[in-house]
Design a protein around this motif. Structure first.
Motif, PDB file in Angstrom:
ATOM      1  N   LYS A   1      26.522 -31.347   3.404  1.00  0.00           N
ATOM      2  CA  LYS A   1      27.396 -30.188   3.228  1.00  0.00           C
ATOM      3  C   LYS A   1      28.802 -30.688   3.026  1.00  0.00           C
ATOM      4  CE  LYS A   1      25.416 -27.163   6.615  1.00  0.00           C
ATOM      5  NZ  LYS A   1      25.793 -26.537   7.867  1.00  0.00           N
ATOM      6  N   GLU A   2      29.661 -29.834   2.471  1.00  0.00           N
ATOM      7  CA  GLU A   2      31.075 -30.194   2.397  1.00  0.00           C
ATOM      8  C   GLU A   2      31.722 -29.724   3.683  1.00  0.00           C
ATOM      9  OE1 GLU A   2      33.213 -29.816  -1.162  1.00  0.00           O
ATOM     10  OE2 GLU A   2      31.893 -31.428  -1.812  1.00  0.00           O
ATOM     11  N   VAL A   3      32.265 -30.661   4.414  1.00  0.00           N
ATOM     12  CA  VAL A   3      32.650 -30.376   5.785  1.00  0.00           C
ATOM     13  C   VAL A   3      34.137 -30.635   6.007  1.00  0.00           C
ATOM     14  CG1 VAL A   3      32.309 -31.115   8.171  1.00  0.00           C
ATOM     15  CG2 VAL A   3      30.353 -30.894   6.645  1.00  0.00           C
ATOM     16  N   ASP A   4      34.747 -29.778   6.808  1.00  0.00           N
ATOM     17  CA  ASP A   4      36.101 -30.029   7.290  1.00  0.00           C
ATOM     18  C   ASP A   4      35.972 -30.908   8.533  1.00  0.00           C
ATOM     19  OD1 ASP A   4      38.599 -30.065   8.320  1.00  0.00           O
ATOM     20  OD2 ASP A   4      38.840 -27.876   8.499  1.00  0.00           O
TER      21      ASP A   4
ATOM     22  N   HIS B   1      38.064 -32.021  10.545  1.00  0.00           N
ATOM     23  CA  HIS B   1      38.865 -31.599  11.703  1.00  0.00           C
ATOM     24  C   HIS B   1      38.075 -30.648  12.604  1.00  0.00           C
ATOM     25  CE1 HIS B   1      42.600 -32.583   9.106  1.00  0.00           C
ATOM     26  NE2 HIS B   1      42.132 -33.635   9.728  1.00  0.00           N
ATOM     27  N   GLU B   2      37.279 -29.789  11.967  1.00  0.00           N
ATOM     28  CA  GLU B   2      36.450 -28.868  12.763  1.00  0.00           C
ATOM     29  C   GLU B   2      35.462 -29.651  13.622  1.00  0.00           C
ATOM     30  OE1 GLU B   2      34.402 -26.033  10.336  1.00  0.00           O
ATOM     31  OE2 GLU B   2      36.275 -25.077   9.676  1.00  0.00           O
TER      32      GLU B   2
ATOM     33  N   PRO C   1      40.796 -33.558   2.147  1.00  0.00           N
ATOM     34  CA  PRO C   1      39.874 -32.595   1.538  1.00  0.00           C
ATOM     35  C   PRO C   1      38.590 -32.496   2.346  1.00  0.00           C
ATOM     36  CG  PRO C   1      39.837 -34.652   0.309  1.00  0.00           C
ATOM     37  CD  PRO C   1      40.879 -34.809   1.383  1.00  0.00           C
ATOM     38  N   ARG C   2      37.780 -31.515   2.036  1.00  0.00           N
ATOM     39  CA  ARG C   2      36.465 -31.423   2.675  1.00  0.00           C
ATOM     40  C   ARG C   2      35.634 -32.600   2.197  1.00  0.00           C
ATOM     41  NH1 ARG C   2      36.109 -26.067   4.701  1.00  0.00           N
ATOM     42  NH2 ARG C   2      33.845 -26.061   4.936  1.00  0.00           N
TER      43      ARG C   2
ATOM     44  N   PRO D   1      26.724 -33.006   8.578  1.00  0.00           N
ATOM     45  CA  PRO D   1      27.648 -32.728   9.681  1.00  0.00           C
ATOM     46  C   PRO D   1      27.106 -33.119  11.057  1.00  0.00           C
ATOM     47  CG  PRO D   1      26.915 -30.697   8.594  1.00  0.00           C
ATOM     48  CD  PRO D   1      26.426 -31.826   7.774  1.00  0.00           C
TER      49      PRO D   1
END
Lengths: 159, 413
Positions: B263-266, B268-269, B296-297, B302
């Motif tokens: 997945k494209e993940v942030d 920081h989250e 960027p993501r 994840p």
């Protein structure tokens, strides 16, 4: 120490879960005094303050391993029975520890409570017998010495 | 029967014909008497006329036994052969002569005399000999080279065999290394499971004992004590079971890396939620400093990446305990996004540093580390096409940097 006194036992394991379990077991099944530690240095400090009848230790610990701990225990109190309780099931370690530090018993985790209690009761009894023998030998030697001085005085008086 | 004399006018003609011939020319009668010598022959063979051929050559080393005069006279056909004149001193070269005998036939067609021409063939034969020698040396050179090539081929073959053996040995070593690592891992895992399992089994048994005695307990106060003790033992059972579950989960993650979806993940989250999960383990004495950059993501799995963050943060917390600070920096690093976790702990000794990624290697002791965390993290990052690096100096903390490439995202689009 006499037979009528309460047996005392020291437990060292870096895992609090294990010391909690063992303490609960011994408090349920025995009237012994249980001193449990999660670090070797505190256990060694307790050892210098009084004699224990049996000492149970883990093998793999961050501060020092069970063998090193038992080596120091042996120096401090050679008569206390030493029981290694380890989850690191490795025959080589068992043989090494029995040979190097003179273990009384080697018990693997997970242990059976009845078996462990039997081991510890025997360990306590063994230590007490050893201590009593030691005391008797000591008083025998003492009596030998007084007999010798009595004989010397007698000889002096006669001659 | 005495041979017919050669008429004087014939001899005159002969002299005229051969006088200017540069090579020595003689006419020898059938009985061996030398009838005629040209100028060159007079220089080469100084004896006078009227002598026998044999005597004419006396003092020279033209070997008479090799002479084919007799053969020429018998067969009536011309003969040509070579003779070798040994050098007069060591320093001079050998001289070669080419001798030609041409028969002169009488009225009955029988050889009456022989015209003999001597030609110095040293140069021609020398060239020939040189060519022969060269050819021979070339041949031997070719032979030598062929042998050499053969030896080289053999050497190459044996080197190839050695290389093969080395490759086999290497793969054997790698395999053994893996087995050893696996052995360490299994031993570490066995310990990680056996210890809490010991507590679980023992505490469950203690609970049972307390409950069994509760049945016949007449004293209400003692009964309350037994219930409390049984509940405390059940807590240990629960703690132990949770611990074992944690080990099993880390193993499952280990084996199920491929199943998880990208997945494209942030990031920081993921970092924040991991920190939140670990909050209870840290207390107030551990300070977390977030230095989040603009990133960027990132395409990744994840759950696996969060597990990596979990491992890094757990290591950092254990390094700084009982108090200290952990700095988390995120930044763009070329074609990748980097996360650096730096702790203020005691650092990693130089002899330990090369082993931190080894499966089953830990300095933490049981209950605190199983030697899985960093090894697992590296597997996760390699699988993502990323990297993980540890930098540390004893006394100055440790810094772990994780890099995740953004390239995969562009490929996916």
């Amino acid at each position: 120490m006499t037979d009528s006194s309460v047996a005392s036992i020291l437990i060292l394991d870096d895992e609090p879960m294990v010391t909690r379990s063992l303490t609960a077991l011994l408090q349920t099944e025995t009237a012994w005094t249980v001193s449990a530690f999660n670090g070797a240095s505190l256990a060694l400090a307790a050892l210098s303050n009084g004699a224990f009848d049996a000492i149970v230790s883990d093998f793999l610990m961050p501060e020092m391993d069970g063998l090193e701990f038992f080596r120091r225990v042996k120096e401090a109190d050679p008569l206390a029975s030493r029981v290694l309780l380890t989850g690191y099931a490795d025959k080589q370690n068992a043989i090494r520890s029995i040979n190097e530090v003179g273990l009384y018993q080697y018990v693997e985790k997970p242990w059976n409570n009845d078996d462990l209690l039997l081991v510890l009761r025997n360990a306590v009894e063994r230590t007490r017998i050893l201590r009593r023998t030691d005391d008797l030998l000591r008083s025998l030697a003492e009596r030998d010495r007084s007999m010798e001085s009595l004989r010397a005085r007698l000889l002096k008086a006669i001659v | 029967m005495p041979p017919d004399p050669i008429p004087e006018d014939v001899l005159i003609w002969l002299r005229r014909i051969f006088s200017s011939h540069p090579d020595p020319v003689r006419m020898v009668r059938r009985d061996g008497e030398v009838l005629f010598r040209n100028v060159a022959a007079q220089e080469t063979v100084p004896d006078g006329l009227g002598h026998l051929c044999r005597e004419d050559r006396r003092g020279r080393d033209l070997t008479c036994p090799a002479c084919r005069l007799g053969q020429t006279l018998r067969e009536g056909s011309h003969q040509r052969w070579h003779v070798v004149v040994p050098p007069s001193s060591e320093h001079d070269p050998k001289t070669y002569y080419e001798i030609t005998h041409c028969p002169i036939l009488d009225a009955e067609g029988k050889p009456a005399a022989v015209i003999e021409v001597l030609r110095d063939a040293t140069i021609a034969l020398g060239v020939e000999q040189y060519l022969i020698d060269t050819a021979e040396s070339l041949e031997s050179e070719v032979g030598r080279r062929t042998d050499e090539a053969g030896r080289l081929r053999e050497r190459a073959d044996s080197l190839g065999a050695e290389l093969g053996a080395l490759r086999t040995a290497q793969s054997e070593l790698v395999y053994r290394d893996r087995l050893v690592a696996l052995g360490h891992l299994v031993a570490g895992l066995a310990h990680e499971i056996r210890t809490p399992l010991g507590a679980v089994v023992s505490s469950a048994d203690v609970t049972r004992r307390q409950l069994a005695r509760l049945r016949d307990e007449p004293d209400p106060a003692s009964a309350t004590d037994r219930i409390a003790a049984a509940l405390a033992s059940l807590d240990v059972v629960n703690d132990g079971a949770q611990r074992i579950l944690g080990v099993v989960r880390s193993l499952q993650l280990f084996s199920r890396l491929d199943e998880a979806r990208r997945k494209e993940v942030d990031l920081h989250e993921g970092l924040d939620s991991t920190i939140a999960l670990l909050g209870c383990r840290m207390g107030d004495a551990v300070e977390i400093v977030r230095e989040y950059g603009e990133i960027p993501r990132v395409p990744c799995r994840p759950d696996a990446i969060n597990q990596v963050f979990m491992n890094l943060l757990l290591n950092a917390i254990q390094a700084v305990e009982p108090r200290g600070s952990i700095r988390i920096r995120t930044y763009r690093d070329g074609p990748a996004v980097a996360v650096t976790v730096t702790d203020s702990g005691p650092g990693i000794p130089a002899d330990v540093l090369p082993r931190v990624f080894d499966l089953g290697f830990t300095t933490k002791g049981p209950g605190r580390g199983s030697g899985i965390g960093l090894a697992l993290s590296r597997v996760v990052l390699e699988e993502h096409g990323g990297s993980i690096d540890v930098v540390s100096e004893p006394g100055r903390g440790a810094s772990v940097t994780v890099r995740l490439p953004l390239v995969a995202a562009e490929e996916d689009r």
